[in-house]
Design a protein around this motif. Sequence first.
Motif, PDB file in Angstrom:
ATOM      1  N   LEU A   1      20.091  20.594 -25.576  1.00 24.06           N
ATOM      2  CA  LEU A   1      19.619  21.479 -26.640  1.00 24.06           C
ATOM      3  C   LEU A   1      18.123  21.762 -26.497  1.00 24.06           C
ATOM      4  O   LEU A   1      17.661  22.881 -26.752  1.00 24.06           O
ATOM      5  N   GLN A   2      17.374  20.739 -26.086  1.00 22.64           N
ATOM      6  CA  GLN A   2      15.935  20.901 -25.885  1.00 22.64           C
ATOM      7  C   GLN A   2      15.673  21.939 -24.776  1.00 22.64           C
ATOM      8  O   GLN A   2      14.752  22.756 -24.882  1.00 22.64           O
ATOM      9  N   ARG A   3      16.495  21.903 -23.754  1.00 21.60           N
ATOM     10  CA  ARG A   3      16.352  22.856 -22.646  1.00 21.60           C
ATOM     11  C   ARG A   3      16.763  24.271 -23.058  1.00 21.60           C
ATOM     12  O   ARG A   3      16.101  25.247 -22.706  1.00 21.60           O
ATOM     13  N   ASP A   4      17.865  24.366 -23.826  1.00 21.34           N
ATOM     14  CA  ASP A   4      18.422  25.677 -24.161  1.00 21.34           C
ATOM     15  C   ASP A   4      17.732  26.344 -25.351  1.00 21.34           C
ATOM     16  O   ASP A   4      17.750  27.575 -25.468  1.00 21.34           O
ATOM     17  N   PHE A   5      17.149  25.535 -26.246  1.00 22.92           N
ATOM     18  CA  PHE A   5      16.524  26.075 -27.460  1.00 22.92           C
ATOM     19  C   PHE A   5      15.117  25.491 -27.652  1.00 22.92           C
ATOM     20  O   PHE A   5      14.840  24.839 -28.659  1.00 22.92           O
ATOM     21  N   PRO A   6      14.217  25.706 -26.700  1.00 27.11           N
ATOM     22  CA  PRO A   6      12.893  25.054 -26.780  1.00 27.11           C
ATOM     23  C   PRO A   6      12.056  25.495 -27.981  1.00 27.11           C
ATOM     24  O   PRO A   6      11.213  24.732 -28.457  1.00 27.11           O
TER      25      PRO A   6
END
Length: 506
Positions: free
Chosen positions: A307-312
């Motif tokens: 999620l951190q990668r996809d929704f920074p």
Amino acid sequence: MVGEQQRPHAAVACLLFSCYLTGCLSMPDPRQREALIQLEASMQTGGQMVLSNAEQRLDSLLFKMKQEEMTRPECPPTMHFFKARHLIRTSPIFSLLQKMPKGGALHVHDFSMVDIEWLVKNVTYRPHCYMCFTDNQSIRFIFSSQLPKPLPHCSPWTLLENLRAKTINTTDLDNSIMGNLTLFTDQDPETVYPSQDVVWDMFEQTFLAVWGLVTYAPVFRDYYYQGLTQFYMDNVMYLELRASLPEIYELDGSTHDTAWTLKTYQEVTKQFTADHPDFYGARIIFTLHRGVNMSMMTGGVEKAMKLQRDFPDIMAGFDLVGREDVGKTLWYFRDALSLPAERGVTLPFFFHAGETDLEGTEVDQNMLDALLFNTSRIGHGFALHRHPVVRDLSKKRGVAVEVCPISNQVLKLVNDMRNHPAAALMSENHPLVISSDDPAIFGASGLSYDFYEAFVGFGGLRSHLGSLKELAINSIRYSSLTPKQQETALALWQRRWDKFVSENAF
């Protein structure tokens, strides 16, 4: 300039302390005594803040208000919040704090941010809302296009629309429902909640009761928008929300996954900031319950990294939630929590730690372990005063403590706000932010009630406008925003602050 400060005179301080320690004066010099008092005052939160002429006038007004407040027969910070709430609402200090730009709220939970009355009057009156009663005298809700399947340990589902049609006094029914969604009570809170076990059990039941309402897709969007509205109306310009990112369901029973939930938070936040240009925004801290097993925690951390990668832009980091005293420790989950570093992935942590009075236990080491895992902030940190090494380390690293005064009192960690450990942290200007944790469940709203308890309770007569100003600035300085974003947010806050001061400095 935002946060402009002056430095204490170190040489004078050393001389004064030297004279004091060696007894070089046979009779204390009043001037040196005053210098020591001023030195100590300069060390507190906001103690080195340079105030403009207008701010000084407002500060004088605040001081007079506080003098009157603290001599009232019933001083709110000495009382349980449930008993003090009506007194706080009539306080001129509280009225001023409501107008004050408070910056950000950095410790708020997803499904306890919206006023319970809105939830009952708005959401439970929508079509297709069913309710059942549990064996332990709580309630559950679900929206469904047809009669839902029975729940274990729950009465048969009742369509609320039909129940209200048969009820003579719907106000009593609504009040009864509200009573299941909040801890607030008009009865003696010490009698209703005689122990931490009792209050925590009721606390967790309120989340279970509200779950079926807020995880319904149409309500989920409206609920979050309403939550942002309520914080915005309380002059909060930024929010970091602890969110479990559950599957959200539709009327036909179909569900959306975690990514959809986070994307919806992102979309609603964008819509809200478009509607309210002076609101800076919101970010999500993904949470997992500390009662899960190792496998689930590993999966949760892996999901958080994705999620951190996809929704920074919207995803701020990861945290564990749930009652610390009975949950698994951070050290227990050390293998799972080490995954991001082992894989070279940046996943900021915002760990709940130190929300306990169990001194010397494994739970009591959570704050140290949070720092070892490079937590960005410490949630609650109530036990920090018992850990000098952790306290010094967190101060040197600039790891702020998210202090939630009303939560700590309602959940029975402290009775009198004047005795809250954060009072000592404020006296030494430890990095602090004030937040409200679960305001709806505690019968509060926004951030002003908690700011009141901190300003009047923790600070006593010594805290002043500079203290409030620094706490507001801290909420942006210690947020998850990038340095450039912080600079922009601080400039926006400063304009609102200057307007607030000019309108209230008579």
